[in-house]
Design a protein around this motif. Sequence first.
Motif, PDB file in Angstrom:
ATOM      1  N   ASP A 163       3.727   6.949  10.178  1.00  0.00           N
ATOM      2  CA  ASP A 163       2.508   7.584   9.684  1.00  0.00           C
ATOM      3  C   ASP A 163       1.365   6.581   9.849  1.00  0.00           C
ATOM      4  OD1 ASP A 163       0.475   8.886   8.413  1.00  0.00           O
ATOM      5  OD2 ASP A 163       1.513   9.135   6.484  1.00  0.00           O
TER       6      ASP A 163
ATOM      7  N   THR B 232      -6.859   2.767  18.761  1.00  0.00           N
ATOM      8  CA  THR B 232      -7.816   3.876  18.768  1.00  0.00           C
ATOM      9  C   THR B 232      -8.657   3.783  20.030  1.00  0.00           C
ATOM     10  OG1 THR B 232      -9.433   2.573  17.544  1.00  0.00           O
ATOM     11  CG2 THR B 232      -7.963   3.980  16.265  1.00  0.00           C
TER      12      THR B 232
ATOM     13  N   TRP C 258       3.268  11.240  20.469  1.00  0.00           N
ATOM     14  CA  TRP C 258       2.281  11.504  19.432  1.00  0.00           C
ATOM     15  C   TRP C 258       2.406  12.928  18.899  1.00  0.00           C
ATOM     16  CZ3 TRP C 258      -0.624   7.951  17.128  1.00  0.00           C
ATOM     17  CH2 TRP C 258      -0.896   6.748  17.787  1.00  0.00           C
TER      18      TRP C 258
ATOM     19  N   ASP D 100      -2.810  17.410  11.570  1.00  0.00           N
ATOM     20  CA  ASP D 100      -1.374  17.388  11.308  1.00  0.00           C
ATOM     21  C   ASP D 100      -1.088  17.637   9.833  1.00  0.00           C
ATOM     22  OD1 ASP D 100      -0.349  16.809  13.879  1.00  0.00           O
ATOM     23  OD2 ASP D 100      -0.981  14.724  13.661  1.00  0.00           O
TER      24      ASP D 100
ATOM     25  N   GLY E 119      -1.992   7.425   9.598  1.00  0.00           N
ATOM     26  CA  GLY E 119      -3.232   7.891   8.999  1.00  0.00           C
ATOM     27  C   GLY E 119      -3.989   8.828   9.924  1.00  0.00           C
ATOM     28  N   SER E 120      -4.904   9.571   9.346  1.00  0.00           N
ATOM     29  CA  SER E 120      -5.647  10.562  10.119  1.00  0.00           C
ATOM     30  C   SER E 120      -6.615   9.891  11.087  1.00  0.00           C
ATOM     31  CB  SER E 120      -6.426  11.480   9.179  1.00  0.00           C
ATOM     32  OG  SER E 120      -7.277  12.337   9.923  1.00  0.00           O
ATOM     33  N   PRO E 121      -6.684  10.367  12.334  1.00  0.00           N
ATOM     34  CA  PRO E 121      -7.655   9.820  13.290  1.00  0.00           C
ATOM     35  C   PRO E 121      -9.100  10.085  12.879  1.00  0.00           C
ATOM     36  CG  PRO E 121      -5.939  11.074  14.420  1.00  0.00           C
ATOM     37  CD  PRO E 121      -5.805  11.359  12.963  1.00  0.00           C
TER      38      PRO E 121
ATOM     39  N   ARG F  20      -1.771  11.842  14.121  1.00  0.00           N
ATOM     40  CA  ARG F  20      -1.518  11.082  12.896  1.00  0.00           C
ATOM     41  C   ARG F  20      -0.158  10.393  12.949  1.00  0.00           C
ATOM     42  NH1 ARG F  20      -1.299  13.347   6.587  1.00  0.00           N
ATOM     43  NH2 ARG F  20      -0.289  11.466   5.714  1.00  0.00           N
ATOM     44  N   TYR F  21       0.843  11.065  13.491  1.00  0.00           N
ATOM     45  CA  TYR F  21       2.208  10.552  13.476  1.00  0.00           C
ATOM     46  C   TYR F  21       2.639  10.139  14.888  1.00  0.00           C
ATOM     47  CZ  TYR F  21       2.411  12.759   8.864  1.00  0.00           C
ATOM     48  OH  TYR F  21       2.162  13.127   7.566  1.00  0.00           O
TER      49      TYR F  21
ATOM     50  N   THR G 162       1.016  17.244   6.475  1.00  0.00           N
ATOM     51  CA  THR G 162       1.706  16.084   5.903  1.00  0.00           C
ATOM     52  C   THR G 162       3.217  16.304   5.952  1.00  0.00           C
ATOM     53  OG1 THR G 162      -0.149  15.645   4.438  1.00  0.00           O
ATOM     54  CG2 THR G 162       1.952  14.627   3.873  1.00  0.00           C
TER      55      THR G 162
END
Length: 934
Positions: free
Chosen positions: A148, A82, A124, A339, A150-152, A129-130, A341
């Motif tokens: 996957d 991150t 990305w 994004d 997870g959400s930023p 997310r992915y 799912t």
Amino acid sequence: AFYLIRTDAMASPAFGFAALYEYGDSVADTGLPAPFIGGHLESGGSIKEGGLGSVYADSIKISSCGRRFAFTDTDGRIVVVTIPTAPVKTENGRNLQGVNMLVLPPENEIGQPLVGDGETELVWSPGGRYLAIGHSARNQFNVISIGDLGSPENGSIELGRIVQATADRFNSFSPVWGHASKDFVVELWASALEPTNSSAGSGATALLFLSDRDVKLTGNTSPWGTRAPSPSFDGYACVHVLPLQSKEDALGQNAINEYVQAPYGGGGALEVTMEGVQELGLLLDMMQKQQAVAATDDGNASPNNDEEQKNATEPTTDGNDNSTAAAAADIIVHPFVIDATISFGKEKDESFSFARSSYRIDHIPAGEYLGIVCQLADDPSLLLLTKFPAGFGLSLFAIADWPSDGTEEVPAPAEHILQDVEVSSDGQFIVTIQNGKLKVTPRRAKDAIAFFTDTALEKNIASVAGLHLSVWPNLEFQQMYKDAWRMLRDYFYDPDMHSLDWDTMFEKYLPLVERCSKREELDDVLRQMIGELSALHSFVYGGEYPLPHHGDYDLRTINDVACLGAILQRSVEKKGYLVVDIPERDPDFHMIDGIPMYSPLSNQVLKLSGQTGLQAGDVIVAVNGENVMDMPDIHMLLRNTAGESVRLDVLRMESTSKLREMRKRLLQNDEAVEGISPEPLIVVPMTSEESGNLAYAAWEWKSRKRAKSLAAAAGFSCGYAHLQSMSGAPSIDSFVRGFYPDYDKDALIIDVRNNRGGNIDSWILDSLQRTAWMYWESRASNITTGGLGWDMQFAFRGHLVVLINEHTSSDGEAFARGVSELGLGKLVGTRTWGGGIWLSSDNHLVDGGIASAPEVGTYNDNFGWGLGVENMGVKPDIEVDNNPKLAFDGEDAQLERAISVLKEWLEREPVALPKDPGHRRDMNKKEGVDGCSA
């Protein structure tokens, strides 16, 4: 190490406190802030010591949302991080808010390896997310997995599933997040019906990628014919699309998907769902009328124009803004995207139902595509990087709006050959380098069309005229030393560095680097440091050196010495230069690898201009009118004349010419030697490199003739093939020229003396391992009359000797070791160079030079690491050394011994054809035999 650098208009251009976020600490004695990840830690910078090791710089990919990035390193890791949003002081002064680093597991969920290297693709999703990962499967085919993370929005990384999105039965590569054609229509209609609840900006709905799964022979299609041709498969690929959501999930995401379900509804298929589409059209028309009435009540009425509505749904192939997809704003706005799912399906699905839901875009033909550059932001059209005869460039495939499935290829101008192409990190721009110009093109349909029509390269050109780099040489030398030391630590095949204390080696040579005043001195220090590893394939070369000609071509070539392609000897007695020898190369090949290779003095060259070539014994007395004896060396008169016409004055002591014959006829007597007068001869000298190649080719031809004549005198037939290297097409050509015409001989000599290495040993060994097990004979032809011979075709049935010497290196040694290990033949000569660790030469320094690291170890059960080659060389079965003086005089003891070995071998084990089976089948019914005896 990774730093955060401000790039806004108010940022300082200096790499210092004014240009970076202040982290509360700094690197001692530099005035620079510490990196937020990596750097030379107190415990060391290697991965096992808690550092980053060496990151593949080209692998670093930042998400378009700007909140995450990923990279691979030399230890095979795939790392996601991150990006910190703000600095926070802590006790150690190094922590940042939101910094979270995660190393992905070494396998995806079905057990395929996830090894990161310099070829791994990381892409990305729009919302971050992915992560699509292009990597090698266990069987070496390229596959794509999706992780996957997870959400930023959470500010951290939460690893979910890593799902394989393509099968490993073929190569799939170049993943790009995008949309199917119908998705643009869905978004447009949804925004028209519910502008406040539009799902625009909800991320990708499909993963586009290239795949060579349509396996089809494109080159040679048959194994029959001379030289044992192998069926070949060129690098053709097709564009495929993987929907990321199931029908149910897509419907939950956007209700319009109920009416627009199939990616393409053309070809009459739209009739099946016409009722729903008509209903949707009526609903949209009603809403537009209501909006028009409301606008009229406000005094701002705008009449409903049916023609404009019609134009809004027409396909876009000309770049105009009348496409349904082009209804987006003129300027691309990039808020944080969320994004959707992905509908992966059940875990560890052995049926690959998710991967096998992909489909091919049939109207984009198969081609030599190197990658998908991008999908346009406001249109489903695709930009592909394509291989052309002159290089590589872009191909634009304009995809028509739904329900059509048609595509139109916008032809690329011949001038559009690229040096490089990238998409900006935020996804808004396409950046290309063409003819040295940096071109920045918005990722929109009209701009893409303009790109292909800008043949003069005048639009969207970024100015780089003021771009300069100031270098402090001594500091740069220290940086390159540290980088070379670090990359050797992280690229070397042995993580334990041959049990050396590598940190101590760094300190040992650092004081010498601080005293280096030029690049050549740094090279010397790097060679000493690398030498501590006692590993061959460690080279130091390249980089920036101060050159006296300053890059000027005329200054560089003005003193280049040209050659006449002959051995000349200065003769005071003859008052000129005596032609001692004119090298003769293989006369059966007019060109070798497309290059004509004859001496400028030879008759093969001069007869084409009506002249007669020289012979050994002739004398050159002048060059362009200047006496050769007035100069210390004749080559001083040949400077900068390669490829240019030069006049020689020659005394034809041995050869003759038309002019001399004419004089004889006119005088009606034979001239005495003393009466020979100089004659003019116009020649075109060659470069010194070409002259060296000619001399080498002549030695090869002489060795071939000698091998065949010695074998014939010994009573057997023998083939001869010399391989100067094992690199690429020229080496393959050399083997083919030498081996296949003589595949049916009693014996074969493969000469890898002075071989410089390469990587084609396996192909040659494969050819030599072919075995004859079946023979053909027809009424008119058999093995001895040019018939089909035997199966396997062109299998060598005789005895093999491989010649090696101390200059046989790298892959030449691997080939020799393979011959020995596979029992294919005997080795004659001297012990080889000793390089058994392979390399890729990809650890370049900042100035383009390299201190190469042996990267790939070799081993087997018999020898262990290094195959008994590394630092030892391949020992011949029969050791014979060539006496330098005798070799200079033309003798070759190694070749003569090879013939002797083959003669003795053939006497013990003669190579014979199978016996004639005798009479063919007799189908007459024998007397007294009732029925079939079988």
